[in-house]
Motif scaffolding. Structure first.
Motif, PDB file in Angstrom:
ATOM      1  N   VAL A 184       3.178  -5.682   1.492  1.00 29.35           N
ATOM      2  CA  VAL A 184       2.264  -6.826   2.846  1.00 29.35           C
ATOM      3  C   VAL A 184       2.331  -7.791   2.452  1.00 29.35           C
ATOM      4  CG1 VAL A 184      -0.200  -6.918   3.794  1.00 29.35           C
ATOM      5  CG2 VAL A 184       0.514  -4.651   3.406  1.00 29.35           C
ATOM      6  N   SER A 225      -2.961 -11.637  13.592  1.00 27.12           N
ATOM      7  CA  SER A 225      -3.213 -10.070  12.888  1.00 27.12           C
ATOM      8  C   SER A 225      -2.569  -9.476  12.325  1.00 27.12           C
ATOM      9  CB  SER A 225      -3.953  -9.793  14.525  1.00 27.12           C
ATOM     10  OG  SER A 225      -4.476  -8.006  13.868  1.00 27.12           O
ATOM     11  N   GLY A 226      -2.804  -8.314  11.246  1.00 24.79           N
ATOM     12  CA  GLY A 226      -1.606  -7.567  10.854  1.00 24.79           C
ATOM     13  C   GLY A 226      -1.086  -8.307   9.680  1.00 24.79           C
ATOM     14  N   ALA A 227      -1.233  -9.905   9.583  1.00 21.71           N
ATOM     15  CA  ALA A 227      -0.500 -10.941   8.267  1.00 21.71           C
ATOM     16  C   ALA A 227      -0.635 -10.517   7.237  1.00 21.71           C
ATOM     17  CB  ALA A 227      -0.475 -12.358   9.005  1.00 21.71           C
ATOM     18  N   GLY A 228      -1.849  -9.894   7.066  1.00 20.22           N
ATOM     19  CA  GLY A 228      -1.933  -9.447   5.138  1.00 20.22           C
ATOM     20  C   GLY A 228      -3.534 -10.373   5.070  1.00 20.22           C
ATOM     21  N   LYS A 229      -4.442 -11.073   6.070  1.00 19.40           N
ATOM     22  CA  LYS A 229      -5.375 -12.166   6.068  1.00 19.40           C
ATOM     23  C   LYS A 229      -6.299 -10.810   4.985  1.00 19.40           C
ATOM     24  CE  LYS A 229      -8.193 -12.340   8.969  1.00 19.40           C
ATOM     25  NZ  LYS A 229      -9.087 -12.703   9.846  1.00 19.40           N
ATOM     26  N   GLU A 245       7.099  -1.418   6.789  1.00 21.10           N
ATOM     27  CA  GLU A 245       5.735  -2.268   6.054  1.00 21.10           C
ATOM     28  C   GLU A 245       5.690  -2.375   4.437  1.00 21.10           C
ATOM     29  OE1 GLU A 245       3.147  -3.786   9.709  1.00 21.10           O
ATOM     30  OE2 GLU A 245       2.366  -2.475   8.719  1.00 21.10           O
ATOM     31  N   THR A 290      -6.112  -8.545   2.795  1.00 21.08           N
ATOM     32  CA  THR A 290      -5.314  -7.853   1.832  1.00 21.08           C
ATOM     33  C   THR A 290      -5.977  -9.770   0.897  1.00 21.08           C
ATOM     34  OG1 THR A 290      -4.260  -6.259   2.484  1.00 21.08           O
ATOM     35  CG2 THR A 290      -3.935  -7.499   0.720  1.00 21.08           C
ATOM     36  N   HIS A 338       1.157   4.343   1.551  1.00 18.49           N
ATOM     37  CA  HIS A 338       1.045   4.561   2.543  1.00 18.49           C
ATOM     38  C   HIS A 338       0.679   3.994   3.999  1.00 18.49           C
ATOM     39  CE1 HIS A 338      -3.045   4.462   1.535  1.00 18.49           C
ATOM     40  NE2 HIS A 338      -3.291   3.998   2.528  1.00 18.49           N
ATOM     41  N   LYS A 380       2.948   1.468   6.601  1.00 13.28           N
ATOM     42  CA  LYS A 380       4.308   1.914   7.298  1.00 13.28           C
ATOM     43  C   LYS A 380       5.616   1.730   6.747  1.00 13.28           C
ATOM     44  CE  LYS A 380       0.671   0.447  11.120  1.00 13.28           C
ATOM     45  NZ  LYS A 380       0.958  -0.234  11.736  1.00 13.28           N
ATOM     46  N   TYR A 405       0.447  -1.335  -0.129  1.00 11.13           N
ATOM     47  CA  TYR A 405      -0.097   0.038   0.155  1.00 11.13           C
ATOM     48  C   TYR A 405       0.519   1.125  -0.286  1.00 11.13           C
ATOM     49  CZ  TYR A 405      -3.755  -2.708   0.966  1.00 11.13           C
ATOM     50  OH  TYR A 405      -4.724  -4.420   1.025  1.00 11.13           O
TER      51      TYR A 405
HETATM   52  P1  ADP Z   1      -5.160  -8.770   8.447  1.00 14.43           P
HETATM   53  O1  ADP Z   1      -6.211  -8.637   7.583  1.00 14.43           O
HETATM   54  O2  ADP Z   1      -4.238 -10.154   8.457  1.00 14.43           O
HETATM   55  O3  ADP Z   1      -5.404  -8.479   9.878  1.00 14.43           O
HETATM   56  P2  ADP Z   1      -4.983  -6.610   6.755  1.00 14.43           P
HETATM   57  O4  ADP Z   1      -4.356  -7.244   5.238  1.00 14.43           O
HETATM   58  O5  ADP Z   1      -6.052  -5.757   6.574  1.00 14.43           O
HETATM   59  O6  ADP Z   1      -4.281  -8.150   7.458  1.00 14.43           O
HETATM   60  O7  ADP Z   1      -3.124  -5.637   6.265  1.00 14.43           O
HETATM   61  C1  ADP Z   1      -2.350  -6.145   6.848  1.00 14.43           C
HETATM   62  C2  ADP Z   1      -1.458  -4.716   6.422  1.00 14.43           C
HETATM   63  O8  ADP Z   1      -1.624  -3.768   5.585  1.00 14.43           O
HETATM   64  C3  ADP Z   1      -1.372  -4.006   7.590  1.00 14.43           C
HETATM   65  O9  ADP Z   1      -0.401  -3.343   8.015  1.00 14.43           O
HETATM   66  C4  ADP Z   1      -2.450  -2.804   6.904  1.00 14.43           C
HETATM   67  O10 ADP Z   1      -1.919  -1.265   8.118  1.00 14.43           O
HETATM   68  C5  ADP Z   1      -2.076  -2.270   6.372  1.00 14.43           C
HETATM   69  N1  ADP Z   1      -3.724  -1.993   5.046  1.00 14.43           N
HETATM   70  C6  ADP Z   1      -4.585  -3.607   4.982  1.00 14.43           C
HETATM   71  N2  ADP Z   1      -5.254  -2.510   4.344  1.00 14.43           N
HETATM   72  C7  ADP Z   1      -4.669  -0.982   3.573  1.00 14.43           C
HETATM   73  C8  ADP Z   1      -4.990   0.322   2.819  1.00 14.43           C
HETATM   74  N3  ADP Z   1      -5.686   0.072   2.599  1.00 14.43           N
HETATM   75  N4  ADP Z   1      -3.815   1.473   3.540  1.00 14.43           N
HETATM   76  C9  ADP Z   1      -2.865   0.854   3.533  1.00 14.43           C
HETATM   77  N5  ADP Z   1      -2.577   0.212   4.406  1.00 14.43           N
HETATM   78  C10 ADP Z   1      -3.213  -0.989   4.568  1.00 14.43           C
END
Ligand code: ADP
Ligand code: ADP
Length: 224
Positions: free
Chosen positions: A23, A43-47, A20, A49, A15, A17, A13
């Protein structure tokens, strides 16, 4: 045959971090016809996505997504959206049923939108509700159903149009453990009756253990 195949799927993404940047980092994943695969991820692993990309709601930066023989990443947005509506069923932690319609109507409506006749759609809805044990409640609105019944109706709706791929994100996540167990068994009855491919994300390792295979998402990659 593989119904879903992800090859080298990478996604970041703009923006995200600084640490990271990416993803998903070259995810390879296959789900065969009739196979139920558990996706376990911290949590946060990209599930989310990964599920969005597999479900054609989002596209990868690199890599390919195949549904059956078709490379979905090679399609136009319009064709990909059409394919999603035809081929993919979604289930979420919360049911998202339409509150002003009955359980049966919630399963009939997506079929009407897909060109199925009302009579055939009603027959299919009743058959699905029967499979999950909610047939006696077919004419009730969601608010009159228990949480477990609502969730079972949502499963029927997801399968109403006979998708080839089912994606679920914590399908029993909002239910108490006893209810989750029974409702999960109902989901397995539905899936086993169709031969579709299912990818089911869950934190519940007991439920994951009842699926055919478990894959873990760690540091942007899938490990068996
Ligand atoms: P999970 O479902 O495993 O918790 P996500 O797929 O939601 O993980 O997110 C994985 C990482 O990508 C996280 O660090 C999240 O902050 C980042 N992220 C997810 N969606 C977006 C987005 N639309 N824009 C920016 N960062 C995103
Ligand atoms: P419709 O056919 O009613 O226009 P869509 O094509 O928008 O519906 O969506 C089809 C499926 O994809 C639905 O099950 C919906 O829940 C799911 N979906 C659509 N957009 C999103 C999103 N941004 N995040 C998660 N799921 C979505």
């Amino acid at each position: 045959s593989d119904e879903l195949r992800l090859e080298g799927v990478t996604k970041g993404y703009n923006h995200a971090k600084p640490n990271e940047v990416t993803v998903l980092q070259g995810v390879d994943l296959r789900v065969g016809a009739g196979e139920v695969v558990a996706l376990v991820a911290p949590s946060g692993a990209g599930k989310s996505t990964l599920l969005h990309i597999a479900g054609l709601l989002d596209t990868p930066d690199a890599g390919r997504v195949w549904l059956g023989e078709t490379d979905m990443t090679a399609l136009s947005d319009k064709r990909r959206t059409a394919a999603r509506r035809r081929e993919v069923g979604f289930i979420y932690q919360f049911h998202h049923l339409l509150p002003e319609f009955t359980a049966e109507e919630n399963i009939v409506l997506p079929q009407l939108a897909n060109g199925v006749s009302r009579a055939a759609a009603r027959d299919r809805a009743r058959e699905l509700l029967d499979t999950v044990g909610v047939a006696p409640r077919a004419s009730h609105r969601p608010a009159a159903l228990s949480g477990g019944e609502q969730q079972r109706v949502a499963y029927c709706r997801a399968l109403a149009n006979r998708p080839r791929l089912l994606l679920a994100d914590e399908p029993t996540g909002n239910l108490d453990p006893g209810s989750a167990d029974r409702v999960f068994a109902a989901l397995m009855d539905l899936v086993r009756g169709t031969g579709l491919a299912a990818l089911i994300a869950t934190h519940n390792l007991e439920l994951a253990g009842r699926m055919d295979r478990i894959v873990r998402l760690e540091a942007g990659r899938v490990v068996a």
